[in-house]
Design a protein around this motif. Structure first.
Motif, PDB file in Angstrom:
ATOM      1  N   VAL A   1       0.868  -1.179   0.000  1.00  0.00           N
ATOM      2  CA  VAL A   1       0.000   0.000   0.000  1.00  0.00           C
ATOM      3  C   VAL A   1       0.897   1.218   0.000  1.00  0.00           C
ATOM      4  CG1 VAL A   1      -1.617   1.381   1.396  1.00  0.00           C
ATOM      5  CG2 VAL A   1      -1.977  -1.091   1.132  1.00  0.00           C
ATOM      6  N   ILE A   2       0.601   2.159  -0.892  1.00  0.00           N
ATOM      7  CA  ILE A   2       1.278   3.455  -0.861  1.00  0.00           C
ATOM      8  C   ILE A   2       0.335   4.425  -0.155  1.00  0.00           C
ATOM      9  CG2 ILE A   2       2.063   5.403  -2.252  1.00  0.00           C
ATOM     10  CD1 ILE A   2       3.063   3.416  -4.327  1.00  0.00           C
ATOM     11  N   ALA A   3       0.817   4.968   0.961  1.00  0.00           N
ATOM     12  CA  ALA A   3       0.009   5.878   1.777  1.00  0.00           C
ATOM     13  C   ALA A   3       0.653   7.258   1.715  1.00  0.00           C
ATOM     14  CB  ALA A   3      -0.053   5.377   3.210  1.00  0.00           C
ATOM     15  N   ILE A   4      -0.158   8.289   1.542  1.00  0.00           N
ATOM     16  CA  ILE A   4       0.410   9.632   1.362  1.00  0.00           C
ATOM     17  C   ILE A   4       0.150  10.470   2.608  1.00  0.00           C
ATOM     18  CG2 ILE A   4       0.582  11.624  -0.167  1.00  0.00           C
ATOM     19  CD1 ILE A   4      -0.594   9.963  -2.388  1.00  0.00           C
ATOM     20  N   PRO A   5       1.238  10.840   3.277  1.00  0.00           N
ATOM     21  CA  PRO A   5       1.106  11.609   4.517  1.00  0.00           C
ATOM     22  C   PRO A   5       1.100  13.110   4.248  1.00  0.00           C
ATOM     23  CG  PRO A   5       3.395  10.975   4.205  1.00  0.00           C
ATOM     24  CD  PRO A   5       2.641  10.488   2.994  1.00  0.00           C
ATOM     25  N   ALA A   6       0.348  13.840   5.047  1.00  0.00           N
ATOM     26  CA  ALA A   6       0.390  15.303   4.976  1.00  0.00           C
ATOM     27  C   ALA A   6       1.495  15.821   5.896  1.00  0.00           C
ATOM     28  CB  ALA A   6      -0.965  15.879   5.375  1.00  0.00           C
ATOM     29  N   LEU A   7       1.758  17.106   5.769  1.00  0.00           N
ATOM     30  CA  LEU A   7       2.824  17.789   6.523  1.00  0.00           C
ATOM     31  C   LEU A   7       2.831  17.435   8.012  1.00  0.00           C
ATOM     32  CD1 LEU A   7       4.976  20.015   6.876  1.00  0.00           C
ATOM     33  CD2 LEU A   7       3.107  21.692   6.928  1.00  0.00           C
ATOM     34  N   GLU A   8       1.668  17.328   8.601  1.00  0.00           N
ATOM     35  CA  GLU A   8       1.568  17.083  10.046  1.00  0.00           C
ATOM     36  C   GLU A   8       2.287  15.799  10.461  1.00  0.00           C
ATOM     37  OE1 GLU A   8      -0.865  18.031   8.004  1.00  0.00           O
ATOM     38  OE2 GLU A   8      -1.112  20.060   8.801  1.00  0.00           O
ATOM     39  N   LEU A   9       2.468  14.876   9.536  1.00  0.00           N
ATOM     40  CA  LEU A   9       3.143  13.611   9.866  1.00  0.00           C
ATOM     41  C   LEU A   9       4.645  13.650   9.568  1.00  0.00           C
ATOM     42  CD1 LEU A   9       0.531  11.017   8.501  1.00  0.00           C
ATOM     43  CD2 LEU A   9       1.057  11.474  10.900  1.00  0.00           C
ATOM     44  N   ALA A  10       5.164  14.808   9.186  1.00  0.00           N
ATOM     45  CA  ALA A  10       6.545  14.878   8.681  1.00  0.00           C
ATOM     46  C   ALA A  10       7.567  14.272   9.642  1.00  0.00           C
ATOM     47  CB  ALA A  10       6.914  16.321   8.352  1.00  0.00           C
ATOM     48  N   SER A  11       7.475  14.588  10.918  1.00  0.00           N
ATOM     49  CA  SER A  11       8.506  14.076  11.824  1.00  0.00           C
ATOM     50  C   SER A  11       8.407  12.554  11.960  1.00  0.00           C
ATOM     51  CB  SER A  11       8.441  14.765  13.186  1.00  0.00           C
ATOM     52  OG  SER A  11       7.189  14.541  13.771  1.00  0.00           O
ATOM     53  N   LYS A  12       7.187  12.016  11.922  1.00  0.00           N
ATOM     54  CA  LYS A  12       7.049  10.551  11.940  1.00  0.00           C
ATOM     55  C   LYS A  12       7.584   9.931  10.649  1.00  0.00           C
ATOM     56  CE  LYS A  12       3.197  10.185  15.143  1.00  0.00           C
ATOM     57  NZ  LYS A  12       1.970   9.468  15.535  1.00  0.00           N
ATOM     58  N   VAL A  13       7.337  10.591   9.538  1.00  0.00           N
ATOM     59  CA  VAL A  13       7.800  10.085   8.238  1.00  0.00           C
ATOM     60  C   VAL A  13       9.334   9.957   8.240  1.00  0.00           C
ATOM     61  CG1 VAL A  13       8.065  10.755   5.809  1.00  0.00           C
ATOM     62  CG2 VAL A  13       5.819  10.892   6.913  1.00  0.00           C
ATOM     63  N   VAL A  14      10.004  10.947   8.797  1.00  0.00           N
ATOM     64  CA  VAL A  14      11.468  10.900   8.875  1.00  0.00           C
ATOM     65  C   VAL A  14      11.915   9.795   9.829  1.00  0.00           C
ATOM     66  CG1 VAL A  14      13.528  12.155   9.610  1.00  0.00           C
ATOM     67  CG2 VAL A  14      11.771  13.304   8.258  1.00  0.00           C
ATOM     68  N   ALA A  15      11.261   9.691  10.965  1.00  0.00           N
ATOM     69  CA  ALA A  15      11.639   8.666  11.944  1.00  0.00           C
ATOM     70  C   ALA A  15      11.422   7.261  11.367  1.00  0.00           C
ATOM     71  CB  ALA A  15      10.831   8.854  13.232  1.00  0.00           C
ATOM     72  N   ILE A  16      10.354   7.089  10.606  1.00  0.00           N
ATOM     73  CA  ILE A  16      10.095   5.794   9.952  1.00  0.00           C
ATOM     74  C   ILE A  16      11.214   5.454   8.980  1.00  0.00           C
ATOM     75  CG2 ILE A  16       8.564   4.686   8.236  1.00  0.00           C
ATOM     76  CD1 ILE A  16       6.240   6.244   9.668  1.00  0.00           C
ATOM     77  N   GLY A  17      11.758   6.470   8.327  1.00  0.00           N
ATOM     78  CA  GLY A  17      12.834   6.266   7.373  1.00  0.00           C
ATOM     79  C   GLY A  17      14.178   6.009   8.029  1.00  0.00           C
ATOM     80  N   ASN A  18      14.257   6.262   9.322  1.00  0.00           N
ATOM     81  CA  ASN A  18      15.533   6.154  10.023  1.00  0.00           C
ATOM     82  C   ASN A  18      15.648   4.942  10.935  1.00  0.00           C
ATOM     83  OD1 ASN A  18      17.533   8.680   9.713  1.00  0.00           O
ATOM     84  ND2 ASN A  18      15.440   9.298   9.279  1.00  0.00           N
ATOM     85  N   CYS A  19      14.704   4.005  10.792  1.00  0.00           N
ATOM     86  CA  CYS A  19      14.859   2.730  11.514  1.00  0.00           C
ATOM     87  C   CYS A  19      14.357   1.623  10.606  1.00  0.00           C
ATOM     88  CB  CYS A  19      14.101   2.751  12.846  1.00  0.00           C
ATOM     89  SG  CYS A  19      12.326   2.925  12.676  1.00  0.00           S
TER      90      CYS A  19
ATOM     91  N   ASP B   1      14.039  -4.500  13.070  1.00  0.00           N
ATOM     92  CA  ASP B   1      14.236  -4.361  14.512  1.00  0.00           C
ATOM     93  C   ASP B   1      12.979  -3.913  15.256  1.00  0.00           C
ATOM     94  OD1 ASP B   1      17.043  -4.630  13.865  1.00  0.00           O
ATOM     95  OD2 ASP B   1      16.991  -2.519  13.263  1.00  0.00           O
ATOM     96  N   VAL B   2      12.078  -3.252  14.557  1.00  0.00           N
ATOM     97  CA  VAL B   2      11.038  -2.476  15.227  1.00  0.00           C
ATOM     98  C   VAL B   2       9.669  -2.736  14.600  1.00  0.00           C
ATOM     99  CG1 VAL B   2      10.323  -0.113  15.795  1.00  0.00           C
ATOM    100  CG2 VAL B   2      12.753  -0.616  15.452  1.00  0.00           C
ATOM    101  N   ASP B   3       8.628  -2.779  15.432  1.00  0.00           N
ATOM    102  CA  ASP B   3       7.253  -2.707  14.931  1.00  0.00           C
ATOM    103  C   ASP B   3       6.939  -1.226  14.763  1.00  0.00           C
ATOM    104  OD1 ASP B   3       4.516  -2.370  14.609  1.00  0.00           O
ATOM    105  OD2 ASP B   3       3.998  -4.033  15.947  1.00  0.00           O
ATOM    106  N   LYS B   4       7.064  -0.743  13.534  1.00  0.00           N
ATOM    107  CA  LYS B   4       6.974   0.708  13.326  1.00  0.00           C
ATOM    108  C   LYS B   4       5.563   1.258  13.516  1.00  0.00           C
ATOM    109  CE  LYS B   4      10.367   0.720   9.677  1.00  0.00           C
ATOM    110  NZ  LYS B   4      10.997   1.515   8.607  1.00  0.00           N
ATOM    111  N   PHE B   5       4.555   0.459  13.200  1.00  0.00           N
ATOM    112  CA  PHE B   5       3.186   0.946  13.459  1.00  0.00           C
ATOM    113  C   PHE B   5       3.012   1.266  14.939  1.00  0.00           C
ATOM    114  CE2 PHE B   5       2.327  -0.829   9.296  1.00  0.00           C
ATOM    115  CZ  PHE B   5       1.362   0.035   8.796  1.00  0.00           C
ATOM    116  N   LYS B   6       3.519   0.361  15.778  1.00  0.00           N
ATOM    117  CA  LYS B   6       3.390   0.532  17.217  1.00  0.00           C
ATOM    118  C   LYS B   6       4.257   1.699  17.701  1.00  0.00           C
ATOM    119  CE  LYS B   6       3.037  -2.677  21.120  1.00  0.00           C
ATOM    120  NZ  LYS B   6       3.258  -4.094  21.490  1.00  0.00           N
ATOM    121  N   ARG B   7       5.527   1.663  17.295  1.00  0.00           N
ATOM    122  CA  ARG B   7       6.440   2.691  17.798  1.00  0.00           C
ATOM    123  C   ARG B   7       5.983   4.104  17.444  1.00  0.00           C
ATOM    124  NH1 ARG B   7      12.980   3.222  17.085  1.00  0.00           N
ATOM    125  NH2 ARG B   7      12.912   1.393  18.447  1.00  0.00           N
ATOM    126  N   PHE B   8       5.436   4.270  16.252  1.00  0.00           N
ATOM    127  CA  PHE B   8       5.100   5.627  15.812  1.00  0.00           C
ATOM    128  C   PHE B   8       3.601   5.939  15.917  1.00  0.00           C
ATOM    129  CE2 PHE B   8       9.077   4.491  13.590  1.00  0.00           C
ATOM    130  CZ  PHE B   8       9.887   5.391  14.261  1.00  0.00           C
TER     131      PHE B   8
END
Lengths: 176, 176
Positions: B68-86, B90-97
């Protein structure tokens, strides 16, 4: 135009700007408007782009395996649209739109002097051309115009609607 | 989430936003950040995307042929970067973020409920996967969230710098 290190090319295309694509075929230069491209590799920079076989540029790109991707700033927006709304089959677009073709170093198609960046490209893979009109390009040489400071690019949203680059935000990231 | 007509999908991706890509492999859902994608065809919508074989999602996408390609708006920017950095290794990213996986209709990987659009995709061509990590996807079903009005997307310029959607301009054009 100043040399731009190839390692930085992805920073120009990854944000998804509308670009121009020049080709030269049978001695005639042509330019089209394109929005369907993505980075494929950082260095050497590889790009995938889709050029419809309904476009006059398709045959040129397939036959010559060379093009230049030129990136226009906002100020060129109305020309960019007009270039996309006519065909090189009928028109000398450089002439009609007052664009200046400048000699490239590694390929025959011209740079567009009015664009703030120009990427000289060679087609390196054609496996998906017949099925999807998708070409893979390698950037051989890149140029930027130091006279254009902080150019804003445009992004096509369909039917002549474009979103212009807005605020630049910086977030802590390990990504290139 | 409301049905979005497939003919309009290109309007979401052509401007070049940063997106999220979800996969499900061996019963585990994962999500990564992606900026290397382009439209390939209007309808049915085809997309080319590059998922590095260094990413945990690569094996999932190759094996399951679904995402699935999901398109985030600006408000999710910091999560989008954090998702890209782990890594999903190692991590369940849905849970962590704190992202909410929502059931898709045509594929196994989840939608991301916080994103303003979600595209259910199936891999339809793998010719360039070994050489370039490039997958061609078909969008089977698309969703948009009517509660998110005029979402602003972000475009990656490298090293954590993102340009945010700015002004929308309209020019007379014959292009789709």
């Amino acid at each position: 135009m100043k040399n731009l290190t190839l390692a930085k090319v992805y920073q120009l295309l990854e944000p998804g700007p509308v670009v121009l694509l020049t080709t030269t075929h049978k001695g005639r230069a042509n330019v089209m408007t394109m929005s369907w491209q993505t980075m494929v590799e950082f260095e050497p920079p590889l790009i995938a782009c889709v050029v419809s076989n309904a476009n006059h540029s398709f045959a040129a790109l397939r036959a010559t395996k060379e093009c230049v991707i030129a990136i226009p700033a906002l100020e060129l927006a109305s020309k960019v649209v007009a270039i996309g709304n006519c065909s090189g089959k009928d028109v000398d677009k450089f002439k009609r739109f007052g664009l200046t073709p400048a000699p490239a170093e590694r390929v025959t198609p011209p740079l567009v002097a009015e664009c703030f960046a120009n990427l000289e490209c060679r087609v390196v893979d054609t496996h998906l051309v017949n099925k999807f009109n998708l070409f893979v390009l390698e950037v051989l040489k890149a140029w930027s115009d130091p006279a254009q400071k902080n150019p804003k690019t445009i992004h096509h949203c369909g039917h002549g609607r474009f979103v212009v680059d807005g605020e630049l935000i910086k977030l802590k990231s390990n990504m290139p």
